[in-house]
Design a protein around this motif. Sequence first.
Motif, PDB file in Angstrom:
ATOM      1  N   GLU A 114       0.834  -1.205   0.000  1.00 16.89           N
ATOM      2  CA  GLU A 114       0.000   0.000   0.000  1.00 16.89           C
ATOM      3  C   GLU A 114       0.873   1.261   0.000  1.00 16.89           C
ATOM      4  O   GLU A 114       0.570   2.246  -0.680  1.00 16.89           O
ATOM      5  N   ALA A 115       1.947   1.223   0.764  1.00 19.31           N
ATOM      6  CA  ALA A 115       2.861   2.373   0.801  1.00 19.31           C
ATOM      7  C   ALA A 115       3.550   2.561  -0.542  1.00 19.31           C
ATOM      8  O   ALA A 115       3.775   3.702  -0.979  1.00 19.31           O
ATOM      9  N   MET A 116       3.895   1.474  -1.211  1.00 16.98           N
ATOM     10  CA  MET A 116       4.525   1.564  -2.524  1.00 16.98           C
ATOM     11  C   MET A 116       3.619   2.312  -3.506  1.00 16.98           C
ATOM     12  O   MET A 116       4.062   3.200  -4.245  1.00 16.98           O
ATOM     13  N   ALA A 117       2.334   1.980  -3.497  1.00 20.24           N
ATOM     14  CA  ALA A 117       1.382   2.600  -4.417  1.00 20.24           C
ATOM     15  C   ALA A 117       1.107   4.059  -4.074  1.00 20.24           C
ATOM     16  O   ALA A 117       0.667   4.834  -4.926  1.00 20.24           O
ATOM     17  N   ALA A 118       1.370   4.445  -2.822  1.00 18.03           N
ATOM     18  CA  ALA A 118       1.108   5.817  -2.382  1.00 18.03           C
ATOM     19  C   ALA A 118       2.300   6.744  -2.580  1.00 18.03           C
ATOM     20  O   ALA A 118       2.181   7.952  -2.401  1.00 18.03           O
ATOM     21  N   SER A 119       3.448   6.206  -2.970  1.00 16.59           N
ATOM     22  CA  SER A 119       4.671   7.010  -3.072  1.00 16.59           C
ATOM     23  C   SER A 119       4.774   7.720  -4.411  1.00 16.59           C
ATOM     24  O   SER A 119       4.159   7.313  -5.404  1.00 16.59           O
TER      25      SER A 119
END
Length: 304
Positions: A60-65
């Motif tokens: 999820e963090a990867m997609a938000a970066s």
Amino acid sequence: MHDCLGVEEGEEVLVVCNPATQRVGERLREEAVGAGAEAVLTVIAERSSHGAEPPRTAAEAMAASDVLMAPTVQSLSHTSARRRASEAGARCATLPGVTEEMLARVMSADMEGLRVKGHAVAEALDAATEAHITDANGTDLRLDLSGREAIPDAGELTERGAFGNLPCGEGFISPAGGNGTLVVDGSIAGIGLVDEPVELVVEGGHLTSARGGQGMALMDLLTEHGEDGTNIAELGIGTNEKAILTGEILEDEKILGSCHVAFGASAGIGGTVQVPVHLDCLVMKPTVALDGEALVRDGELLIP
């Protein structure tokens, strides 16, 4: 951080690493902070294989970066999580197996020349309908390239959704199928340097058997994931004059004039198969002909 990814002030940068690569991860995060970014370091446990998915929270963090850097032991390149991050607009650089020494040495290549070669290789692969790989060890493999789009991996990751390796240095494509024999005499992802040449037999676009050296170890790693694990996923041509044979596929596959064929996941690079494994197999001095015209001859890339 600056030339390849173009990190700017105010951007959100995520660095995903493992405990074994945390030092490299910390240095990359520090450099992003120095560029004015809001940078976060996420440490995850090592995965079971190249292509295995990261934890959901990390995904999820990867997609938000805005920018993702992944100096992990096992590659996140061919995961659904990386593909979703790219689709969400993150500029993604994966660095599986990277060391500080490797990064400093291989990234000291002539970047402009690397980009010229990378685009020329990708354009040649793009224009071809068939690749024919041969070598002195008995390789004789034909790959169907029709309908597939090639990608240059030359450190050009400044556009929204861009994806590539660092260190960089190849042009690659996901074949639609293939038949023949590939004799691996360099290294195999997840295994390392080969003890002796490994003969791989490809039929109907799948690896069906392996003989010699670590051949059975490769088959075990792939067949653990069912039929999709043996899918022929990639053909790549190395373009980096600073890369040397080390047993770490991130560098090995970039060796100028070498070629590699991968099995397993291909959906992230233009294919159709998504499976939690992607293993590259390196041939050191191939001849690669595209529709009958040599692009590589005995390990020499025929591009100025």
